[in-house]
Design a protein around this motif. Sequence first.
Motif, PDB file in Angstrom:
ATOM      1  N   GLN A  69       0.810  -1.219   0.000  1.00  0.00           N
ATOM      2  CA  GLN A  69       0.000   0.000   0.000  1.00  0.00           C
ATOM      3  C   GLN A  69       0.848   1.277   0.000  1.00  0.00           C
ATOM      4  N   CYS A  70       2.167   1.127  -0.130  1.00  0.00           N
ATOM      5  CA  CYS A  70       3.057   2.285  -0.011  1.00  0.00           C
ATOM      6  C   CYS A  70       2.702   3.394  -0.996  1.00  0.00           C
ATOM      7  N   LYS A  71       2.572   3.052  -2.267  1.00  0.00           N
ATOM      8  CA  LYS A  71       2.294   4.084  -3.275  1.00  0.00           C
ATOM      9  C   LYS A  71       0.928   4.732  -3.050  1.00  0.00           C
ATOM     10  N   ALA A  72      -0.059   3.930  -2.689  1.00  0.00           N
ATOM     11  CA  ALA A  72      -1.388   4.481  -2.436  1.00  0.00           C
ATOM     12  C   ALA A  72      -1.365   5.400  -1.216  1.00  0.00           C
ATOM     13  N   ASN A  73      -0.621   4.991  -0.187  1.00  0.00           N
ATOM     14  CA  ASN A  73      -0.513   5.825   1.014  1.00  0.00           C
ATOM     15  C   ASN A  73       0.189   7.144   0.705  1.00  0.00           C
ATOM     16  N   ALA A  74       1.240   7.077  -0.123  1.00  0.00           N
ATOM     17  CA  ALA A  74       1.974   8.288  -0.487  1.00  0.00           C
ATOM     18  C   ALA A  74       1.090   9.236  -1.288  1.00  0.00           C
ATOM     19  N   GLU A  75       0.314   8.685  -2.210  1.00  0.00           N
ATOM     20  CA  GLU A  75      -0.580   9.526  -3.010  1.00  0.00           C
ATOM     21  C   GLU A  75      -1.621  10.209  -2.131  1.00  0.00           C
ATOM     22  N   ALA A  76      -2.152   9.463  -1.162  1.00  0.00           N
ATOM     23  CA  ALA A  76      -3.142  10.043  -0.251  1.00  0.00           C
ATOM     24  C   ALA A  76      -2.509  11.127   0.618  1.00  0.00           C
ATOM     25  N   PHE A  77      -1.273  10.886   1.051  1.00  0.00           N
ATOM     26  CA  PHE A  77      -0.575  11.866   1.891  1.00  0.00           C
ATOM     27  C   PHE A  77      -0.293  13.140   1.093  1.00  0.00           C
ATOM     28  N   ARG A  78       0.167  12.983  -0.146  1.00  0.00           N
ATOM     29  CA  ARG A  78       0.430  14.158  -0.985  1.00  0.00           C
ATOM     30  C   ARG A  78      -0.849  14.938  -1.258  1.00  0.00           C
ATOM     31  N   LYS A  79      -1.928  14.220  -1.504  1.00  0.00           N
ATOM     32  CA  LYS A  79      -3.204  14.892  -1.761  1.00  0.00           C
ATOM     33  C   LYS A  79      -3.635  15.718  -0.555  1.00  0.00           C
ATOM     34  N   LYS A  80      -3.371  15.204   0.630  1.00  0.00           N
ATOM     35  CA  LYS A  80      -3.766  15.896   1.857  1.00  0.00           C
ATOM     36  C   LYS A  80      -2.953  17.166   2.081  1.00  0.00           C
ATOM     37  N   TYR A  81      -1.645  17.119   1.744  1.00  0.00           N
ATOM     38  CA  TYR A  81      -0.766  18.220   2.136  1.00  0.00           C
ATOM     39  C   TYR A  81      -0.327  19.142   0.998  1.00  0.00           C
ATOM     40  N   THR A  82      -0.501  18.741  -0.249  1.00  0.00           N
ATOM     41  CA  THR A  82      -0.118  19.630  -1.346  1.00  0.00           C
ATOM     42  C   THR A  82      -0.959  20.906  -1.298  1.00  0.00           C
ATOM     43  N   GLY A  83      -0.279  22.040  -1.289  1.00  0.00           N
ATOM     44  CA  GLY A  83      -0.963  23.328  -1.235  1.00  0.00           C
ATOM     45  C   GLY A  83      -1.382  23.762   0.154  1.00  0.00           C
ATOM     46  N   LYS A  84      -1.083  22.941   1.166  1.00  0.00           N
ATOM     47  CA  LYS A  84      -1.454  23.287   2.538  1.00  0.00           C
ATOM     48  C   LYS A  84      -0.311  24.040   3.207  1.00  0.00           C
ATOM     49  N   ARG A  85      -0.627  25.114   3.891  1.00  0.00           N
ATOM     50  CA  ARG A  85       0.404  25.930   4.536  1.00  0.00           C
ATOM     51  C   ARG A  85       0.870  25.268   5.828  1.00  0.00           C
ATOM     52  N   LEU A  86       2.190  25.071   5.935  1.00  0.00           N
ATOM     53  CA  LEU A  86       2.799  24.415   7.087  1.00  0.00           C
ATOM     54  C   LEU A  86       3.869  25.315   7.701  1.00  0.00           C
ATOM     55  N   TYR A  87       4.182  25.026   8.949  1.00  0.00           N
ATOM     56  CA  TYR A  87       5.144  25.846   9.700  1.00  0.00           C
ATOM     57  C   TYR A  87       6.128  24.934  10.419  1.00  0.00           C
ATOM     58  N   MET A  88       7.424  25.278  10.354  1.00  0.00           N
ATOM     59  CA  MET A  88       8.417  24.488  11.080  1.00  0.00           C
ATOM     60  C   MET A  88       9.476  25.390  11.698  1.00  0.00           C
ATOM     61  N   ILE A  89      10.066  24.893  12.778  1.00  0.00           N
ATOM     62  CA  ILE A  89      11.182  25.555  13.446  1.00  0.00           C
ATOM     63  C   ILE A  89      12.451  24.775  13.129  1.00  0.00           C
ATOM     64  N   ILE A  90      13.495  25.487  12.744  1.00  0.00           N
ATOM     65  CA  ILE A  90      14.801  24.874  12.519  1.00  0.00           C
ATOM     66  C   ILE A  90      15.725  25.379  13.614  1.00  0.00           C
ATOM     67  N   THR A  91      16.093  24.502  14.518  1.00  0.00           N
ATOM     68  CA  THR A  91      16.904  24.913  15.659  1.00  0.00           C
ATOM     69  C   THR A  91      18.319  25.284  15.219  1.00  0.00           C
TER      70      THR A  91
END
Length: 210
Positions: free
Chosen positions: A57-79
């Motif tokens: 299910q790796c490829k299907a899971n990756a496609e679902a993950f990309r669909k969820k997060y593509t175009g979504k604004r995210l925030y991260m801290i780089i120490t």
Amino acid sequence: MNRFLAAAFALLVPTLALADVDSRFAKLRDESEPLGALGAFLEKYVGECDGAFVDPQCKANAEAFRKKYTGKRLYMIITEDDATMLSAGDYNPGNNDYTINITPFFGGGKYALTHGAPKKTDAQGNPVMNYLTVSGTAPDGWNGGVFSRLFSTRGVRAQVVFTPQSVWSLPKKGGGKVYGVNARVEAIVLTEGRSGGHMGLWLNGKDAPK
């Protein structure tokens, strides 16, 4: 009572640190989803799915993950210890003005998040990225040596707001391919790790000094 006040203060410190950042960056940050571990995110988004023991299910899971997060604004801290993409630029001793170079290549595990998709690699096989440059004015008491040491001793922290766009790949030195995530980096704010003092802001595609 003293223990209660100490505990309350400890809870407030992270909130105060976040609130103290440039308000232009804070607005974008507050509209973003906080990112956990960058490496885990990149691995799921890229979904390379190679090897004999890969989940079917790796490829299907990756496609679902990309669909969820593509175009979504995210925030991260780089120490500070991880902010190897930062380097000292020019320093003017006459007025304490400086520049800081940011290589928009944020590594996590075997992959990286980049601002845009790199088109080529260097002689060592590393993707080539153009600098993003921010500027600022050092406080009284600083000089070129103090400024440079902040980078040689890993004394600068970065906070990044970005939106993932797609997966990129380039030929890998020695064969195969190297993968990463093409993102639109919307803002990067740099602060001195020890004091939290503002050092620079890159916003909406350009330097955004105070």
